[in-house]
Design an enzyme around this catalytic site. Structure first.
Site, short mmCIF file in Angstrom:
data_model
loop_
_atom_site.label_atom_id
_atom_site.label_comp_id
_atom_site.label_asym_id
_atom_site.label_seq_id
_atom_site.Cartn_x
_atom_site.Cartn_y
_atom_site.Cartn_z
N ASN A 82 0.80 -1.23 0.00
CA ASN A 82 0.00 0.00 0.00
C ASN A 82 0.82 1.28 0.00
OD1 ASN A 82 -2.46 1.75 0.78
ND2 ASN A 82 -1.02 2.04 2.48
N TYR A 140 3.31 9.53 -11.50
CA TYR A 140 2.35 8.85 -10.62
C TYR A 140 1.43 7.90 -11.40
CZ TYR A 140 -1.11 8.06 -6.94
OH TYR A 140 -1.95 7.45 -6.04
P1 NAD Z 1 -0.74 8.77 2.87
O1 NAD Z 1 0.24 9.78 2.41
O2 NAD Z 1 -1.63 9.07 4.01
O3 NAD Z 1 -0.01 7.40 3.19
C1 NAD Z 1 1.11 6.95 2.47
C2 NAD Z 1 1.73 5.79 3.22
O4 NAD Z 1 2.91 5.42 2.51
C3 NAD Z 1 2.13 6.17 4.64
O5 NAD Z 1 1.77 5.12 5.52
C4 NAD Z 1 3.65 6.28 4.57
O6 NAD Z 1 4.29 5.84 5.74
C5 NAD Z 1 3.99 5.36 3.42
N1 NAD Z 1 5.23 5.83 2.79
C6 NAD Z 1 5.43 7.01 2.16
N2 NAD Z 1 6.72 7.09 1.76
C7 NAD Z 1 7.32 5.94 2.16
C8 NAD Z 1 8.63 5.41 2.04
N3 NAD Z 1 9.60 6.09 1.42
N4 NAD Z 1 8.89 4.18 2.57
C9 NAD Z 1 7.92 3.48 3.18
N5 NAD Z 1 6.66 3.91 3.33
C10 NAD Z 1 6.37 5.12 2.82
O7 NAD Z 1 -1.59 8.45 1.58
P2 NAD Z 1 -2.74 7.39 1.26
O8 NAD Z 1 -3.76 8.15 0.50
O9 NAD Z 1 -3.15 6.62 2.46
O10 NAD Z 1 -1.96 6.46 0.23
C11 NAD Z 1 -1.90 5.06 0.34
C12 NAD Z 1 -1.91 4.46 -1.05
O11 NAD Z 1 -3.13 4.81 -1.70
C13 NAD Z 1 -0.79 4.95 -1.98
O12 NAD Z 1 -0.27 3.87 -2.72
C14 NAD Z 1 -1.52 5.93 -2.90
O13 NAD Z 1 -0.89 6.06 -4.15
C15 NAD Z 1 -2.87 5.26 -3.01
N6 NAD Z 1 -3.96 6.13 -3.45
C16 NAD Z 1 -4.39 7.18 -2.70
C17 NAD Z 1 -5.43 7.98 -3.16
C18 NAD Z 1 -5.96 9.16 -2.38
O14 NAD Z 1 -6.77 9.93 -2.94
N7 NAD Z 1 -5.60 9.34 -1.13
C19 NAD Z 1 -6.03 7.70 -4.39
C20 NAD Z 1 -5.57 6.62 -5.14
C21 NAD Z 1 -4.54 5.84 -4.65
#
Ligand code: NAD
Length: 247
Positions: A90, A155
């Site tokens: 994730n 992205y």
């Molecule tokens: P968020 O920024 O709250 O969480 C990101 C997570 O990734 C965190 O737990 C962080 O610790 C981890 N992370 C970031 N950099 C890191 C690194 N260098 N090493 C290890 N861990 C790392 O964002 P989110 O929205 O919870 O994102 C989670 C996933 O969902 C991602 O893959 C993101 O691309 C995807 N996503 C999010 C959305 C949205 O609208 N929020 C939409 C589509 C996909």
């Protein structure tokens, strides 16, 4: 739905990952959450302990692109719990710079975490899952993996790659009884979108039939279904959970 299963969730310290960890715990799973730093891991564990001190959860912070660190972390988990049933890849970073401002390093950073880390973690867990004769691998894709996005091309490129890994590995690992699926979230209210100005959020929300962003729990519930035996014949799917957002 996940009684006595053992799961690893990368990027489990906040947002979608944290909600997934909590949902899995609420469904009887034992969870090891991975974060990027000890501080954020400790904070997430303290928060979970406040919610329910009986949760079977612990945290680690191996570098997700470092094969040796990941192999060691998974070996430690397998040694302690005897198995790893579920891996949720994730962790991810977003990017929104236009291409003229997007450096090679920026591009590489997105690909490293969003793609290479999935490859490294999946490769390590596959060895364990093959030995135990079953397993579930889940990836976090994005709705931009279907449409692209108008700025920050690294992205969507990374999320198209996530879909490619998901579909290909489902075919490769199906004979080993390992299911591989992804969830493609729409716009979800997490730190990743928290920096957006109110008017941008309103503009985005106006393109969503529900007229609101999704919540991390919406994605966690999709992961719960895909991780559970209820999805035992589902593999190679990219499940959109985006409220039919019209991009
Ligand atoms: P968020 O920024 O709250 O969480 C990101 C997570 O990734 C965190 O737990 C962080 O610790 C981890 N992370 C970031 N950099 C890191 C690194 N260098 N090493 C290890 N861990 C790392 O964002 P989110 O929205 O919870 O994102 C989670 C996933 O969902 C991602 O893959 C993101 O691309 C995807 N996503 C999010 C959305 C949205 O609208 N929020 C939409 C589509 C996909």
């Amino acid at each position: 739905m996940l009684k006595d299963k053992v799961a690893v969730v990368t990027g489990g310290t906040r947002g979608i990952g944290f909600a997934t960890v909590q949902t899995f715990l609420d469904n009887g799973c034992k969870v090891v959450l991975f974060g990027s730093r000890q501080e954020s891991v400790d904070k997430a564990l303290a928060k979970l302990d406040e919610i329910n001190p009986d949760y079977a959860v612990e945290g680690m912070y191996p570098k997700l692109t470092d094969e040796a660190e990941i192999k060691e972390a998974f070996a430690t988990i397998k040694e302690k719990y005897g198995k790893i049933d579920i891996l949720v890849n994730n962790a991810g970073v977003a990017e929104d710079k236009p291409i003229e401002n997007l450096s090679v390093e920026d591009f590489q950073r997105t690909i490293d975490l969003n793609v290479n880390a999935i490859y490294v973690c999946t490769k390590a867990v596959t060895e364990i899952m093959k030995d135990q004769g079953e397993g579930v691998i889940l990836n976090t894709s994005s709705m931009v993996s279907l449409y692209g996005q108008a700025s920050g091309c690294s992205y969507p490129a990374s999320k198209f790659a996530v879909n490619g890994l998901t579909k290909s590995l489902a075919r490769e690992l199906g004979p080993a009884n390992i299911r591989v699926n992804a969830v493609a979230p729409g716009v979800i209210a997490t730190d990743m979108v928290a920096y957006l100005p109110e008017e941008v959020v309103e503009r985005i929300a106006s393109t969503i039939p529900f007229k609101r962003m999704g919540q991390p729990e919406d994605i966690a519930n999709a992961f719960l279904f895909l991780a559970s035996d209820m999805a035992s014949y589902v593999t190679g799917e990219i499940l959109s959970v985006d409220g039919a957002t019209m991009t």
